[in-house]
Design an enzyme around this catalytic site. Structure first.
Site, short mmCIF file in Angstrom:
data_model
loop_
_atom_site.label_atom_id
_atom_site.label_comp_id
_atom_site.label_asym_id
_atom_site.label_seq_id
_atom_site.Cartn_x
_atom_site.Cartn_y
_atom_site.Cartn_z
N GLU A 137 0.74 -1.07 -0.48
CA GLU A 137 0.34 -0.27 0.14
C GLU A 137 0.84 1.50 0.12
O GLU A 137 0.61 2.27 0.20
CB GLU A 137 -1.20 0.13 1.19
CG GLU A 137 -1.49 -1.22 1.08
CD GLU A 137 -2.88 -1.50 2.31
OE1 GLU A 137 -2.40 -0.37 3.44
OE2 GLU A 137 -3.64 -2.37 1.98
N LYS A 143 -16.15 -1.39 1.91
CA LYS A 143 -15.05 -1.72 1.19
C LYS A 143 -15.68 -2.41 -0.45
O LYS A 143 -16.56 -3.68 0.01
CB LYS A 143 -13.65 -3.33 0.87
CG LYS A 143 -12.68 -2.82 2.33
CD LYS A 143 -11.79 -3.90 2.66
CE LYS A 143 -10.50 -3.16 3.59
NZ LYS A 143 -9.59 -4.14 3.75
#
EC number: 4.2.1.11
Length: 424
Positions: A204, A336
């Site tokens: 990330e 999400k």
């Protein structure tokens, strides 16, 4: 004019070099929407299921079956339908799949179509996506949770917790928030390098140094915030994603990096100690996804002052969220899109949270693409917080850059969430 005339799916690669699904949806008036589906590394057991091919190709991770499902069965079911009827289209696909977790056609197939339909309808309406989905009141720019040190399943280092994040609450706008985060990120790189730690980045975009404990990582971040000229606990706050399910074994929390094993109550006490010592305002997945008793203990202990975010716990699922609300567990949901597998169900989860005075945090996955739809959705839902990685890697920066564009489009209407997200 907004009838669906064609759907084309293809296999592309995500930010980890693994296959994922991309979908183009074409409408009668010539409008087109394109969406690419993200994928997680630390996935909750209760998530909707991606359809993968198995076999040798791409080491079993190919998505040709999901692509074929879109191009044939799904197209046959929704071709000719009005793209503006999002809930109806998502319902048709869900019923066509016929499983509780979208495992037959694949959540990756259904989600790709769902998001592309919304993008096509937005283009046909002449509206930016955040405005099309959120209506005239969509104007809140979210505070970013910037993941600058990676551990756990996102990095090859001994740190047990998965993410150590900064939140530029004191910024005046999203441009300043991104700038502040970038300055701390680059300051942290210098600090790590000066002490002999590697500055390679994880999935990330955050650094993945060979640190052994959460306090060690937090101390580095605190020092970097100060050296960048900001005040921890005023300009910048901290957030954690423990991803505790990953090290919850036989009813205990096994912190291998720190060399200790904790009972659920001791784990909650440890998190409470960290929240008291550092300016931590948000803890995600502090307890395991099925450790409801541990979650209740943690919530009772620090829930009044700390945002406790359920990711693996709730998996963007309104039914699981309602269970948590009823039990008084957590006070926030991580959102999400690929955990639940359709846009309408994602929006329903946010609405369910807000009605119960739970916060919602729009989130990426560790396997991302250049698609920036979560930036639009964070503004569309006025959720006030977004989690989209660090200040490096174009798959992460695509979302920050889109937020900057949205703020510019909103002009004087734009409002940065800032200190409004603080619990106390």
């Amino acid at each position: 004019m907004t009838a669906i005339t064609d759907i084309i799916a293809r296999e592309i690669l995500d930010s980890r070099g693994n296959p994922t699904v991309e979908v183009d949806v074409y409408l009668e008036d010539g409008s087109m929407g394109r969406a690419a589906v993200p994928s997680g590394a630390s996935t909750g057991a209760h998530e909707a299921v991606e359809l993968r091919d198995g076999g040798k190709r791409y080491l079993g991770k190919g998505v040709e079956k999901a692509v074929e499902a879109v191009n044939s069965e799904i197209y046959d079911a929704i071709g000719g339908h009005d793209a503006e009827n999002q809930i109806q289209i998502d319902t048709i696909m869900r019923e066509l799949d016929g499983t509780p977790n979208k495992s037959r056609l694949g959540a990756n197939a259904i989600l790709g179509v769902s998001l592309a339909v919304a993008k096509a309808a937005a283009e046909a309406s002449g509206l930016p996506l955040y405005r099309y989905v959120g209506g005239p009141n969509a104007r809140i720019l979210p505070v970013p949770m910037m993941n600058i040190i990676n551990g756990g399943a996102h990095a090859d280092n001994p740190i047990d917790f998965q993410e150590f994040m900064i939140m530029p609450v004191g910024a005046d706008n999203i441009r300043d928030a991104v700038r502040m985060g970038s300055e701390v990120f680059h300051t942290l790189k210098k600090e790590l390098s000066a002490q002999g730690f590697n500055t390679n980045v994880g999935d990330e975009g955050g650094f993945a140094p060979g640190l052994k404990s959460a306090p060690e990582a937090l101390d580095f971040i605190m020092k970097s915030i100060e050296k960048a000229g900001y005040r921890p606990g005023e300009d910048m706050y901290l957030a954690l994603d423990c991803a505790s399910t990953e090290f919850f074994k036989d009813g205990k929390y096994v912190l291998e990096g720190e060399g200790r094993t904790l009972e659920p109550e001791a784990m909650a006490e440890y998190l409470a100690e960290l929240a008291a010592k550092y300016p931590i305002i948000s803890i995600e997945d502090g307890m395991g996804e099925d450790d409801w008793d541990g979650w209740k203990y943690l919530t009772d202990k620090i829930g009044a002052t700390t945002q406790l975010v359920g990711d693996d716990l709730f998996v963007t699922n309104s039914a699981r969220l309602r269970d948590g609300i009823r039990m008084g567990v957590a006070n926030s949901i991580l959102v999400k899109v690929n955990q639940i597998g359709s846009l309408s169900e994602t929006l329903d989860a946010v609405e369910t949270a807000h009605k119960a005075a739970y916060t919602a945090v729009m989130s990426h996955r560790s396997g991302e693409t250049e698609d920036s739809i979560i930036a639009d959705l964070s503004v569309a839902t006025n959720c006030g917080q977004i989690k989209t990685g660090s200040l490096s890697r174009s798959d992460r920066l695509a979302k920050y850059n889109q937020l900057i564009r949205i703020e510019e489009l909103l002009g004087p209407q734009a409002a940065y969430a800032g200190t409004s997200i603080l619990k106390a």
